[in-house]
Enzyme design. Structure first.
Site, PDB file in Angstrom:
ATOM      1  CG  ASP A 444     -52.017 -51.087 -27.804  1.00 50.64           C
ATOM      2  OD1 ASP A 444     -53.239 -50.697 -27.626  1.00 50.64           O
ATOM      3  OD2 ASP A 444     -51.210 -50.184 -27.941  1.00 50.64           O
ATOM      4  CD  GLU A 798     -23.564 -94.001 -17.735  1.00 55.00           C
ATOM      5  OE1 GLU A 798     -23.571 -93.808 -16.428  1.00 55.00           O
ATOM      6  OE2 GLU A 798     -23.110 -93.336 -18.599  1.00 55.00           O
TER       7      GLU A 798
END
Length: 984
Positions: A444, A798
């Site tokens: 704006d 893992e």
């Protein structure tokens, strides 16, 4: 929609007339002829303004004419004959009026007696609300009566019920699949009398719950601190005086003074209105203004969104002014009852959190499947079932990155806090996500690109343009010019102090101050010309009109507004000497002067007046043109550099303003916004959304935009796949701010309405702060991807190490409790620390981020698999060394355990950046260094402390073993750095 209500209803001797704006009618003589021939004496066409004046009757109301005009315009576009207006209301409108109420409005209607306030005659309603004495609408409640009611009813505030309570957050830590697996493992340990294992698992559960609770509670507090459920202050009448009070002190029977831009403090019945409109998006989702009128009564079953004689808490006055008597406060208001409906619901999860949950579920399913395979394979090899089952369950828990949602929430909340430190306030967590993906920013102009400090820079006297900076002193202005500048003005002294500063819009303050400088006595003029009525400027009424009673000249109509609209209503003009008829040639000259002033970048307003005997507004026509005034609003500093930085970041800047085309073009040229692309006049845009999108793709901005058109432009850009940020400070920016992916309001000059519709609020108002916000959004997204990649790679390592060992017939490399320890040490703190990594160099020279490919794109899965494999090989190499030296037993498992955990922690350092660490340029991340350092120290304690060795079943390691662990643990970090060097 091609027909838009102009919100002008006039009662005259010829009946009641309304003005409707018809898109495509402006200067379209052919369409005008068709409408006039079909509408006969019930319709008047005005080519100059593109509007139609229609006569309202019981059978032909405003809704009827809106539909009839739509049908007729479409028939004209298709080459069909015009349709004569039938005297009956169209069937489609009848059906629409019979539609059942929505669930929300039905729920609201089930409340207290305040739900019938719209249907009761006003005198009976005031009697019901009277209490100790009758309510005088012109004086309001007495201070004593208001205090008594406040003590009886309590404060006017709605309890925040959207956040989770402390107990809900705590219980939520035990409702995940990983926790269920840990609980099952603990139950198995207790069943086999492995009390140490059960205690250790319980400690892991407590640690996970504590960490998750602290993180999510902090995030909830951050979000709750940003939630504002009601206005802080409001204006009411007390003992005949207009006073500003805390909105919590509003009571039933108070008379609210409604002004543009101010929030409504409570549900109230409208008793006086001057072009009053409110935005009810908070209640109905309708982003466009809703007209409010002091209608005598409405049917009791009128839906909430159609109660035009009521204003509601949580809405905002978007135009006009009025008075309303409060009928419900706090939880009894419509907003309060709707909030109660949401008490059992949860806040929606952001797109990023949903993506994280989805990724976690996919990994959990994969890990669970693999763990079942490990258990089956171990069973086939004749391993003891119960220890094997505990290993499989522990492996599954370790393989699932349960920290993903916690990491996401904490990092988004950290992003909000980081923006607060930069004076940028985020109202929602998902604003951080969307910021990183923004590729179009719509600015704006007034109050955003400019400083919203207006001053008179130019004006016209007769047909002469006068630029004030070119003259030592301004010319002598006619009394009528000064009178209109002072009277057609809503500026007031702060708190009514005659010596105090002015408060109001910067445009009107500048105009009033200029008039005073030229000799106008503002106080005397306002005393001698009592204001009898005001019509404020609105979306479809681009000029302000005031009606004054003057003992010297009779009644005065003063007009100030958009030049072309005011000129269309003028019949005479002041030529510098006297009043003359306004001929076509002179009209063209005045419009030319308007263009010349606009090209300078001035905001141009026209002044006009009329004196007449009627004590009502009547038709705003037959005015006398006084002249033009150009007001300059200085641009904010460093805007050209800001525009260049946006473009360098791959973000397209656009300007969307309600100013004239010439003014917008001048501003765009000064800040470098045009970039070879045209500035578009929004008033000439086609109605088709597809065509608007085509224009928007190749424009530098849009001038003469209404709130509805701003909304359409934002939607058109979004339909083309753009992620749009919209900045603004005023009421007219509200719909676009709410619709944009990121709505950004100015903190100082922004209205409460703009703040309520926005996602971000800039404390210092400079739009360049958005660059910091976007940088934060991009950084947050990139860092979350780093954390996710780290978690997935470490947890897969893992799983892979145990699976490979079982498949190869080797002993189990990890004790179940050791896996749980690795999970808790490596999954949370290093991942959060990675998420707080400072912005990488050049992040604002890269394209905007995108979630379309997911958090881990296909190309990244290969890198994840590579990194997981190197950590797996490192731990197995250390395990192999232990087997060769010590045989199967706790020594070998300790070496594998130390290598796996240490390699994962060191791997976190490699995840800091996609560029090699030795190349430099990265800002320090002390939190990551502390997380890795303290975690490595804790890992060393697992072999140095006797208590830790007993719980985790580890053994002490000598110097040679420590050297093996250090060498193998650093390999994944080195491998990733070598791959970075090779890729570069």
């Amino acid at each position: 929609m091609s027909i838009v209500a102009h919100h002008t209803v006039i009662t005259s001797r010829n009946g009641v007339w309304a003005t409707l704006r018809v898109r495509g009618l402006l200067r379209n003589a052919t369409l005008a002829s068709r409408l006039e021939s079909a509408g006969a004496d019930s319709l008047e066409v005005r080519l100059a303004t593109g509007s139609v004046r229609v006569r309202l009757t019981a059978e032909r109301d405003e809704a009827f004419w809106t539909e009839w005009l739509s049908v007729t315009v479409k028939a004209h576009s298709g080459g069909k004959a015009p349709v004569s207006p039938a005297p009956a209301v169209p069937q489609r409108l009848k059906a629409a009026r019979r539609q059942p109420r929505t669930a929300a409005s039905t729920a609201v209607d089930a409340g207290s007696g305040a739900d019938t306030a719209h249907s009761a005659p006003i005198d009976r309603l005031l009697a019901q609300l009277a209490g100790n004495r009758p309510i005088d609408v012109e004086r309001g409640l007495s201070v004593a009566e208001a205090q008594a009611r406040l003590a009886q009813d309590g404060p006017n505030e709605i309890r925040d019920i959207t956040g989770r309570s402390t107990s809900e957050i705590l219980l939520g830590q035990f409702k995940s699949v990983p926790v269920a697996l840990l609980g099952g493992s603990a139950a198995l340990a207790l069943g086999t009398r492995a009390f140490a294992d059960a205690g250790a698992i319980g400690a892991v559960l407590a640690a996970n719950a504590t960490l998750g609770f602290v993180t999510e509670r902090r995030a909830e507090e951050t979000v709750s601190s940003l939630r504002k459920l009601g206005p802080r202050q409001t204006t009411v009448l007390r003992d005949g005086a207009t006073v500003t009070i805390d909105a919590r002190e509003v009571v039933v029977g108070d008379v609210l003074v409604l002004k543009p831009g101010e929030p409504v403090a409570a549900d109230a019945r409208v008793v006086e209105a001057h072009r009053l409109a409110t935005n009810e998006a908070a209640l109905t989702g309708e982003s466009l203004p809703v007209r409010k009128e002091p209608i005598a009564a409405l049917p009791e079953d009128t839906p909430l969104g159609e109660r035009r004689n009521m204003v509601f808490m949580g809405t905002v006055v978007s135009g006009g002014a009025g008075l309303a008597v409060v009928v419900a406060t706090a939880e009894h208001a419509a907003l309060g009852r709707i909030r109660q409906l949401a008490q059992g619901t949860e806040a929606p999860r952001t797109q990023l959190q949903q993506e994280l949950d989805s990724l976690g579920k996919r990994l959990a399913i994969g890990a669970a499947t693999l763990c079942v395979g490990v258990f089956a394979l171990g069973a086939l090899r004749g391993r003891p079932l119960l220890p094997l089952l505990r290993t499989a369950v522990s492996l599954g828990v370790a393989a699932i990155p349960e920290g993903l949602p916690t990491v996401a929430t904490s990092l988004l909340a950290a992003g909000v806090r980081s923006l607060q430190q930069r004076q940028v306030f985020a109202r929602r967590l998902d604003a951080i996500e969307n910021l990183g993906a923004v590729d179009t920013v719509c600015f704006d102009k007034t109050g955003t690109l400019t400083q919203n400090r207006m001053s008179v820079a130019s004006l016209t006297v007769g047909d002469e343009l006068i630029v004030l900076e070119d003259h030592e002193s301004p010319p002598t202005l006619p009394d009528a010019w000064l009178r209109v500048a002072v009277l057609c003005n809503s500026v007031e002294r702060v708190n009514g102090d005659p010596a105090g500063p002015w408060q109001g819009s910067s445009t009107e303050i500048a105009l009033l101050e200029f008039a005073v400088e030229q000799g106008a006595d503002a106080a005397q003029l306002r005393r001698s010309h009592a204001t009898m009525g005001v019509r404020h400027r609105s979306e479809h009424h681009p000029y302000m009109v005031t009606l004054h009673d003057s003992t010297e000249r009779g009644l005065l109509v003063a007009v100030k507004g958009r030049p072309d609209e005011v000129l269309a209503r003028c019949e005479t003009w002041f030529d510098g000497q006297g009043t003359q008829p306004l001929k076509p040639a002179q009209r063209r000259r005045l419009l030319q002067l308007n263009d010349e002033m606009a090209v300078r970048g001035d905001r141009v307003l026209a002044l006009a007046f009329r004196e007449h005997p009627d004590r009502s507004f009547g038709e705003t026509a037959g005015l006398c043109w006084l002249g033009l005034v150009g007001l300059a609003d200085p641009l904010r500093p460093d805007l050209p550099q800001m525009v260049q930085r946006f473009r360098a970041a791959g973000i397209r800047p656009l300007m969307i303003t309600g100013d004239q085309l010439g003014t917008a073009q001048a501003v765009a040229l000064r800040i470098g916004l045009n970039h070879g692309q045209p500035m578009v006049d929004a008033a000439q845009l086609p109605e088709s959304a597809a065509l608007i999108a085509d224009v928007a793709e190749h424009a530098s901005g849009f001038a003469r935009t209404s709130p509805a058109m701003k909304l359409e432009i934002v939607r058109a850009l979004q339909q083309r796949g753009h992620v749009v940020a919209m900045t603004g400070d005023g009421i007219n920016d509200g719909p676009a701010l709410k619709t944009a992916d990121v709505g950004v309001a100015m903190g100082v000059t922004g209205t409460d309405f703009a703040h309520a519709m926005s996602d971000l609020v800039l404390r210092d108002d400079h739009p360049a702060a958005m660059l910091q916000a976007i940088e934060q959004g991009r950084t947050a997204f990139v860092n979350i991807k780093k954390s996710v990649r780290y978690l997935v790679a470490t947890n897969l390592s893992e799983l892979a190490a145990t699976t490979f060992a079982v498949a190869a017939g080797l002993p189990e490399p990890f004790d179940p409790l050791a896996l749980l320890w690795t999970n808790i040490v490596t999954d949370i703190w290093p991942a959060i620390a990675l998420g707080l990594e400072p912005a990488e160099p050049g992040i604002m020279e890269q394209p905007p981020v995108s979630l379309r490919g997911g958090l881990l794109e296909r190309s990244e899965w290969g890198a994840v698999a590579t990194d997981a494999s190197t950590m797996t090989l490192a731990s197995l190499a250390s395990f192999g060394y232990g087997l060769a030296r010590y045989g199967a037993g706790p020594q070998a498992r300790t070496l594998a355990f130390m290598t796996l955990t240490s390699s994962q922690l060191l791997y976190a350092l490699a995840m800091r950046s996609g560029r090699p660490l030795r190349s430099g340029g990265l800002q320090p991340n002390p939190m990551l260094h502390r997380a890795v350092g303290w975690s490595l120290a804790a890992q060393a304690g697992t072999v140095l402390l006797p208590f830790a060795r007993r719980v985790l079943r580890t053994t002490p390691i000598g110097p040679i073993d420590a050297l093996v662990v250090a060498t193998t643990a650093v390999l994944p970090l080195l491998a990733r750095e070598l791959l970075k060097e090779r890729r570069r």
